[in-house]
Design an enzyme around this catalytic site. Structure first.
Site, PDB file in Angstrom:
ATOM      1  N   SER A  52      -6.595   4.465   8.316  1.00 62.50           N
ATOM      2  CA  SER A  52      -7.211   4.209   7.011  1.00 62.50           C
ATOM      3  C   SER A  52      -6.482   3.059   6.301  1.00 62.50           C
ATOM      4  O   SER A  52      -7.103   2.098   5.826  1.00 62.50           O
ATOM      5  CB  SER A  52      -7.139   5.497   6.167  1.00 62.50           C
ATOM      6  OG  SER A  52      -7.432   5.223   4.829  1.00 62.50           O
ATOM      7  N   HIS A  82       0.858  -1.191   0.000  1.00 61.86           N
ATOM      8  CA  HIS A  82       0.000   0.000   0.000  1.00 61.86           C
ATOM      9  C   HIS A  82       0.889   1.234   0.000  1.00 61.86           C
ATOM     10  O   HIS A  82       1.928   1.258   0.652  1.00 61.86           O
ATOM     11  CB  HIS A  82      -0.922   0.008   1.219  1.00 61.86           C
ATOM     12  CG  HIS A  82      -2.149   0.841   1.007  1.00 61.86           C
ATOM     13  ND1 HIS A  82      -3.330   0.328   0.503  1.00 61.86           N
ATOM     14  CD2 HIS A  82      -2.383   2.148   1.220  1.00 61.86           C
ATOM     15  CE1 HIS A  82      -4.231   1.287   0.425  1.00 61.86           C
ATOM     16  NE2 HIS A  82      -3.680   2.409   0.851  1.00 61.86           N
ATOM     17  N   ASP A  96     -13.907   2.961   6.681  1.00 60.90           N
ATOM     18  CA  ASP A  96     -12.916   3.664   5.858  1.00 60.90           C
ATOM     19  C   ASP A  96     -13.552   4.175   4.576  1.00 60.90           C
ATOM     20  O   ASP A  96     -13.201   5.253   4.098  1.00 60.90           O
ATOM     21  CB  ASP A  96     -11.711   2.761   5.537  1.00 60.90           C
ATOM     22  CG  ASP A  96     -10.624   3.547   4.813  1.00 60.90           C
ATOM     23  OD1 ASP A  96     -10.184   4.576   5.359  1.00 60.90           O
ATOM     24  OD2 ASP A  96     -10.228   3.168   3.700  1.00 60.90           O
ATOM     25  N   ARG A 128     -12.690  12.718   4.260  1.00 58.48           N
ATOM     26  CA  ARG A 128     -11.385  13.378   4.427  1.00 58.48           C
ATOM     27  C   ARG A 128     -10.934  14.007   3.110  1.00 58.48           C
ATOM     28  O   ARG A 128     -10.332  15.079   3.103  1.00 58.48           O
ATOM     29  CB  ARG A 128     -10.328  12.360   4.890  1.00 58.48           C
ATOM     30  CG  ARG A 128     -10.509  11.924   6.334  1.00 58.48           C
ATOM     31  CD  ARG A 128      -9.665  10.691   6.632  1.00 58.48           C
ATOM     32  NE  ARG A 128      -8.261  10.886   6.387  1.00 58.48           N
ATOM     33  CZ  ARG A 128      -7.457   9.994   5.797  1.00 58.48           C
ATOM     34  NH1 ARG A 128      -7.915   8.820   5.412  1.00 58.48           N
ATOM     35  NH2 ARG A 128      -6.197  10.255   5.609  1.00 58.48           N
ATOM     36  N   LYS A 180      -7.684  -1.394   6.396  1.00 60.54           N
ATOM     37  CA  LYS A 180      -7.926  -2.168   5.163  1.00 60.54           C
ATOM     38  C   LYS A 180      -6.964  -3.349   5.088  1.00 60.54           C
ATOM     39  O   LYS A 180      -7.346  -4.467   4.750  1.00 60.54           O
ATOM     40  CB  LYS A 180      -7.712  -1.283   3.927  1.00 60.54           C
ATOM     41  CG  LYS A 180      -8.744  -0.198   3.736  1.00 60.54           C
ATOM     42  CD  LYS A 180      -8.638   0.459   2.365  1.00 60.54           C
ATOM     43  CE  LYS A 180      -7.520   1.450   2.192  1.00 60.54           C
ATOM     44  NZ  LYS A 180      -7.675   2.725   2.854  1.00 60.54           N
TER      45      LYS A 180
END
Ligand code: URA
Length: 409
Positions: free
Chosen positions: A182, A81, A160, A167, A186
């Site tokens: 966040s 990520h 999220d 956001r 996930k």
């Protein structure tokens, strides 16, 4: 729970209890806490921060807001990520590539956030591609192909899904606890064994300097450790965009080049640097799978399985042809000394590649390509960027922005 009191306490910098954080997240998902209250809470967190205990509580509550993956024994389950950058299309290449190495990659990504682009918006530039697959279908795709690329849903990390969109449009993205929760909610819900984080810093990232990126990376490693996942954080500078394309369809086109063994060297390097950490094979093997078309075939299979058509991949520049394409040339000869990722990201957002309100649609066709790279030698009159815009006026505004972003010395 009296929500206005919780918001006011966070505004004053107080530490909330684990139960209070959990109730707030639960209330937000159920609709009991309104968007405007969660926006105010996010802004309070932005200014006052969260302790490590609060951040872990937020991560856990967001993860537990939906289902989690349960993988059958067998292949190692891994993922990557990014904390967000400009021209960052790495996931589109890395996910199928790492799946070719025999690992399973249940990649759950996000949409554009602030000035940064999002993997889901890029995937949706492929006509028909469904990012909203249900858990059962995701598990089947993963079992068959070794990779699935999807977004948060009503059942998977719904907290999220909602907070991310909020956001994006409330100026509350660059907060270490909010980014940590966040991303890690996930990734933890993916039930991974190994995760590599691409922690970006610089003008085109949420962390503007290396020290803040280190703090963010360390915090995410700590959350992963607590939850039994091996997490590696790589710090990568984001002062110039990755590759030469910025914008949804334009980035998919560049990702396809890289999946075919070509593409800009900086993009290929970051793909290989990150893949090497989680894949079960050597860098040479990974390079071979880019060069001989193995990774590209995996991506094609994924596209078909998730609703797209391989024929469309070759036609993306026609399908998403912007009404105005302007070539911008170097005003002087010299060496490119800077391509400011932050300014390019902002210009791309203003062209329509991102959102200004929750629920806005993005324009897949707009953005930049043929972007010059730092250290390129250019002669006056050479093309240093092409602008893809929805109108002449938008193209003219973007021209002013890119000429400010690109410096030639
Ligand atoms: N990626 C995410 O999923 N969340 C963030 O907050 C930033 C990058």
């Amino acid at each position: 729970m009296h929500v206005p009191t919780l918001i006011a306490r966070k505004r004053e910098g107080e530490e909330l209890s684990v139960a209070e954080v959990r109730n707030l997240v639960g209330g937000y998902v159920s609709g009991e806490v309104a968007d405007y209250q969660m926006s105010a809470f996010a802004m309070a967190v932005f200014f006052k921060g969260m302790t490590a205990v609060e951040t872990a509580a937020l991560t856990r509550a967001m993860m537990a807001s939906g289902d989690v993956f349960a993988h059958p024994p067998g292949n190692t389950v891994v993922d990557k990520h990014s904390t967000g950058g400009i021209g960052d299309k790495v996931s589109l290449i890395l996910a199928p590539l790492v799946a070719c190495s025999g690992c399973r990659v249940p990649m759950v990504s996000g949409r554009g956030l602030g000035i940064t682009g999002g993997t889901l918006d890029k995937l949706e530039a492929i006509p028909g591609f469904r990012v909203g697959v249900a858990m059962e279908e995701a598990a089947e795709i993963l079992a068959d192909l070794g990779v699935v690329m999807m977004g948060q849903t009503e059942r998977f990390c719904p907290a999220d899904k909602k907070l991310y969109a909020l956001r994006d449009v409330t100026g509350t993205v660059p907060s270490i606890p909010l980014i940590t929760a966040s991303i890690m909610s996930k990734k933890m819900a993916e039930s991974l064994e190994k995760l590599v984080l691409d922690v970006k810093y610089g003008s085109g990232a949420f962390m503007k300097n290396r020290a803040d990126a280190e703090t963010l990376g360390d915090g995410m490693i700590a959350v992963g450790k607590e939850m039994g996942v091996e997490v590696h954080a790589m710090l990568n500078e984001m002062s110039e965009p990755t590759g030469c394309a910025v914008g949804n369809a334009l980035e998919v086109i560049e990702a396809l080049e890289c999946l075919g063994g070509g593409g800009p060297p900086d993009l290929r390097k970051v793909v290989l640097d990150l893949s090497e950490v989680i894949a079960g094979v050597s860098r040479e093997n990974l390079e071979g799978m880019l060069d001989d078309g193995t990774a590209r075939r995996k991506f094609d299979e994924l596209v078909v399985r998730q609703g797209g058509r391989v024929e469309d991949l070759e036609r993306l520049s026609e399908i998403h042809r912007a009404p105005v394409i302007r070539e911008i040339t170097a005003p002087v000869s010299g060496v490119v000394t800077g391509v400011d990722a932050g300014k390019i990201g902002q210009a791309s957002l203003e062209l329509g590649a991102g959102r200004s309100k929750a629920g806005d649609s993005v324009d897949f066709s707009v953005g930049f390509d043929c972007l010059a790279k730092c250290r390129d030698k250019v002669s006056a009159g050479d093309v240093i960027v092409r602008i893809h815009a929805s109108s002449q006026e938008a193209g003219e505004r973007a021209e002013v922005a890119v000429l400010e972003a690109i410096s030639i010395g």
